[in-house]
Structures are given as structure tokens and as C-alpha cells.
Design a protein around this motif. Structure first.
Motif, PDB file in Angstrom:
ATOM      1  N   GLY A 154       0.795  -1.219   0.000  1.00 50.16           N
ATOM      2  CA  GLY A 154       0.000   0.000   0.000  1.00 50.16           C
ATOM      3  C   GLY A 154       0.821   1.257   0.000  1.00 50.16           C
ATOM      4  O   GLY A 154       2.056   1.224   0.005  1.00 50.16           O
ATOM      5  N   GLY A 155       0.124   2.376   0.016  1.00 46.58           N
ATOM      6  CA  GLY A 155       0.761   3.678   0.052  1.00 46.58           C
ATOM      7  C   GLY A 155       1.096   4.078   1.473  1.00 46.58           C
ATOM      8  O   GLY A 155       1.542   3.261   2.279  1.00 46.58           O
ATOM      9  N   ALA A 156       0.828   5.344   1.805  1.00 45.62           N
ATOM     10  CA  ALA A 156       1.293   5.926   3.065  1.00 45.62           C
ATOM     11  C   ALA A 156       0.372   5.570   4.238  1.00 45.62           C
ATOM     12  O   ALA A 156      -0.180   6.452   4.901  1.00 45.62           O
ATOM     13  CB  ALA A 156       1.409   7.434   2.909  1.00 45.62           C
ATOM     14  N   VAL A 157       0.228   4.282   4.503  1.00 44.95           N
ATOM     15  CA  VAL A 157      -0.638   3.868   5.617  1.00 44.95           C
ATOM     16  C   VAL A 157       0.070   3.994   6.962  1.00 44.95           C
ATOM     17  O   VAL A 157      -0.576   4.082   8.000  1.00 44.95           O
ATOM     18  CB  VAL A 157      -1.160   2.429   5.420  1.00 44.95           C
ATOM     19  CG1 VAL A 157      -2.099   2.367   4.243  1.00 44.95           C
ATOM     20  CG2 VAL A 157      -0.025   1.433   5.267  1.00 44.95           C
ATOM     21  N   GLY A 158       1.399   3.989   6.987  1.00 46.30           N
ATOM     22  CA  GLY A 158       2.138   4.140   8.236  1.00 46.30           C
ATOM     23  C   GLY A 158       2.226   2.839   9.015  1.00 46.30           C
ATOM     24  O   GLY A 158       1.219   2.212   9.318  1.00 46.30           O
ATOM     25  N   LEU A 159       3.440   2.423   9.338  1.00 40.03           N
ATOM     26  CA  LEU A 159       3.628   1.169  10.071  1.00 40.03           C
ATOM     27  C   LEU A 159       3.053   1.229  11.474  1.00 40.03           C
ATOM     28  O   LEU A 159       2.456   0.261  11.958  1.00 40.03           O
ATOM     29  CB  LEU A 159       5.124   0.839  10.148  1.00 40.03           C
ATOM     30  CG  LEU A 159       5.484  -0.460  10.871  1.00 40.03           C
ATOM     31  CD1 LEU A 159       4.969  -1.679  10.109  1.00 40.03           C
ATOM     32  CD2 LEU A 159       6.992  -0.561  11.088  1.00 40.03           C
ATOM     33  N   GLY A 160       3.215   2.378  12.153  1.00 43.21           N
ATOM     34  CA  GLY A 160       2.792   2.462  13.546  1.00 43.21           C
ATOM     35  C   GLY A 160       1.284   2.547  13.725  1.00 43.21           C
ATOM     36  O   GLY A 160       0.690   1.757  14.455  1.00 43.21           O
ATOM     37  N   CYS A 161       0.648   3.510  13.056  1.00 45.36           N
ATOM     38  CA  CYS A 161      -0.784   3.730  13.283  1.00 45.36           C
ATOM     39  C   CYS A 161      -1.677   2.733  12.560  1.00 45.36           C
ATOM     40  O   CYS A 161      -2.737   2.369  13.066  1.00 45.36           O
ATOM     41  CB  CYS A 161      -1.158   5.141  12.860  1.00 45.36           C
ATOM     42  SG  CYS A 161      -0.486   6.386  13.957  1.00 45.36           S
ATOM     43  N   ASN A 162      -1.262   2.277  11.373  1.00 44.69           N
ATOM     44  CA  ASN A 162      -2.099   1.361  10.598  1.00 44.69           C
ATOM     45  C   ASN A 162      -1.463  -0.003  10.398  1.00 44.69           C
ATOM     46  O   ASN A 162      -2.140  -1.024  10.503  1.00 44.69           O
ATOM     47  CB  ASN A 162      -2.427   1.985   9.235  1.00 44.69           C
ATOM     48  CG  ASN A 162      -3.347   3.179   9.368  1.00 44.69           C
ATOM     49  OD1 ASN A 162      -4.473   3.055   9.812  1.00 44.69           O
ATOM     50  ND2 ASN A 162      -2.858   4.357   9.000  1.00 44.69           N
ATOM     51  N   GLY A 163      -0.152  -0.026  10.140  1.00 43.59           N
ATOM     52  CA  GLY A 163       0.507  -1.308   9.944  1.00 43.59           C
ATOM     53  C   GLY A 163       0.350  -2.237  11.133  1.00 43.59           C
ATOM     54  O   GLY A 163       0.239  -3.455  10.979  1.00 43.59           O
TER      55      GLY A 163
END
Length: 325
Positions: A154-163
Motif C-alpha cells: 500500500g501507500g502511506a498507511v504508516g507502520l505504527g498507526c495502521n501497519g
């Protein structure tokens, strides 16, 4: 039911609305007048004209609650939570995720919660996918598979908040395995993922690979892309494709009794179902959890995904405290 809510930011206001729908008596804490006013707007709806709500700008002292929900950003959560426990009593706790931004803070939370849980307090973490019927049914379907291989692209989902949600989904689907989760590869991009919560928060993109026995999960997060996150889940007899923006899926299942050579890939698989993944928004989730209709993971169940998150970032030489919200 008496509910304490810590923080009335975006997440906190959703919990607040869910608590209103559960007909709870609410004590809502936030030091910001602006956040309190935004939450107060919800009370203008006719269905909430008789709601019992008290807004406070400092943590309570010497009170007793049925439930406490901690929805502030991760940089404030540990202090608010531990300070609250100093003088107040509660029966059930819900912590937003990621719970904290460092391993040291996580260890403090787990140490204090060990005492809480021993005294009969329930501590849950808001990883909602475990409660969705789709993933509960999928876990049952996959229990006899020889392996589970997941990918998130995916794109800019973010490892911390979404990953971390997907790390927890992997943890949930592979919970039958007694093997520990291992970090095989971690590479963080130089460009950070922006946050809608303000400039002081950032998140992490990159390529990450974890394994648990014969199971594996590979995440590709591109901070410079707005691409839809696509989740794939493959066993030795099933493959699923899930659009994480529109919550639609397609499932292929290997036909019983058919054995094709491997180089004829896919010819013994058929589409066996497709449609929508039932999604529970945070408001309805909070309402259902408060009313005992929805189960969320315990702190112990949420530990593996948090430790994996911190290990991935540590392996990539990222310094604590981490910048996610």
C-alpha cells in the motif's frame, strides 16, 4: 454504567459518541477547551438531550468507574493511564493503539496491568479486526492450512498507526502456532509518513518481513504513494485478496480432488466467494464493546503485535521514542 474517557481528540470523540449510544454516564477529560467544545456539539442531537455528561480539564481523583477508555495520542497515554490508576478504581479498561512509543513505556504498562488484571480488572486493546465476523470466519477456515502467507502492499498507511493493525491480524490468524514471531527483514524509508494529527507526529514506511513458524507476513508501505492498501492472505488451499479502502474481497479455493502441476498455477483454483467485508466503525464498535456484544483482544493478546512493531523499528535503526500517534 459510568464511563471515563481520556482525551476528546478525533478518536476520543468517536469513543464518546459510542458511549452516548450505549446510554452511559460519561465523565470526559481533556485539557483543551476546543476539544471539549467539539465533543459538546454531539450533545445537540435530539437523541442525546437526556445524556449524562460531565466534561473535566484535569484527571479525576478518588473516583470509581465501570469503564475507562484511553484514546489520547501515544505520547501522553502512559502518563495519563498510570496517573489515573494512582487514585481511581475501574473494572474495565480499553487502550487505543499503539499503546505507547517506546519499549520502556510498554514494559511499564504491562507491569502495572499485571497487577490490575490480578485484581480482576479487564484490560483490552482496540484491535477491531479480531471482532469482525469476516476475520473470525477466516481464522476458522485457515486453521488446517499448512502455512499462511500474508502481504500488505500500500501507500502511506504508516507502520505504527495502521501497519500494527495488520501485524495484529497476522498474530490473530496464526495464534495456533506455538512458534515465536521473528523479524526477518526491516528497512525504513528516508521519507516519513505524514500525520493528520499534526506536524509533531510522523510515521514510517518501508519494507518489512516477519515470520512465525511456517507462516510469514511481508509489508510494503510507500510514504510517497496514495495507493489503496491491498491485503493478500494465502494458505496451501486458499487465496484471498482484500481491498482495504473499499472493504471488498475475493476468495479462490483449490478444487478438491484436482491436482495440477505447479507450473500450471491457478488452474485448479476457482473463485468461491466475493463481496464486502463487514466493517465496524469505531462508534458502533465502542457501543458494542461497552454493552458486552463485541470482544476485543486482551492486553496479553495484543502484546505480540506491539513487540513486533518495536522490533521492526529497532532492527531498522530507528531511534526511540517513535514518532507515531
Amino acid at each position: 454504567m459510568k464511563v471515563f474517557i481520556s482525551s476528546l481528540g478525533v478518536m476520543g470523540r468517536r469513543h464518546f459518541s459510542g458511549a452516548l449510544l450505549a446510554a452511559a454516564e460519561i465523565i470526559a477529560f481533556d485539557p483543551s477547551d476546543a476539544s471539549i467544545e467539539k465533543a459538546r456539539e454531539t450533545l445537540h442531537k435530539p437523541e442525546f438531550k437526556d445524556a449524562k455528561v460531565e466534561f473535566v480539564k484535569s484527571l479525576p481523583v478518588g473516583k470509581e468507574y465501570d469503564v475507562a477508555i484511553f484514546s489520547e495520542t501515544a505520547d501522553y497515554r502512559k502518563d495519563n493511564f498510570l496517573n489515573f490508576l494512582e487514585t481511581n478504581k475501574v473494572k474495565r479498561v480499553l487502550l487505543e493503539k499503539p499503546i505507547v512509543r517506546s519499549e520502556k513505556d510498554l514494559a511499564e504498562i504491562f507491569s502495572r496491568c499485571k497487577e490490575l488484571i490480578a485484581s480482576g480488572v479487564t484490560v483490552n486493546v482496540n484491535f477491531p479486526r479480531r471482532s469482525w465476523p469476516f476475520y473470525q470466519a477466516l481464522k476458522n477456515e485457515l486453521k488446517n492450512e499448512k502455512f499462511i502467507e500474508m502481504t500488505l502492499n500500500g501507500g502511506a498507511v504508516g507502520l505504527g498507526c495502521n501497519g500494527i493493525h495488520y501485524l495484529d491480524t497476522f498474530s490473530f490468524l496464526t495464534s495456533e502456532s506455538a512458534e515465536p514471531l521473528k523479524i526477518l527483514f526491516s528497512q525504513v524509508t528516508d521519507v516519513l509518513v505524514g500525520s493528520g494529527r499534526g506536524e509533531r507526529f510522523k510515521d514510517y514506511g518501508g519494507k518489512f518481513l516477519v515470520a512465525k513458524g511456517s507462516n510469514s507476513f511481508f509489508l510494503t508501505i510507500n510514504p510517497e504513494s496514495t495507493a489503496t492498501p491491498i491485503l493478500t492472505i494465502k494458505g496451501n488451499n486458499k487465496t484471498l485478496w482484500i481491498d482495504e479502502n473499499n472493504y471488498t474481497y475475493r476468495k479462490w479455493t483449490k478444487e478438491a480432488g484436482f491436482e495440477k502441476p505447479n507450473y500450471l498455477y491457478g488452474q485448479d483454483y476457482k473463485i468461491t466467494s466475493e463481496g464486502s467485508v463487514e466493517y465496524r466503525d469505531l462508534i458502533s464498535l465502542t457501543k458494542g464493546w461497552l454493552q458486552g456484544e463485541i470482544s476485543l483482544p486482551t492486553l496479553a493478546e495484543a502484546q505480540e503485535s506491539h513487540l513486533a512493531l518495536f522490533e521492526l523499528l529497532k532492527s531498522a535503526k530507528v531511534q526511540e521514542p517513535y514518532l507515531f500517534t
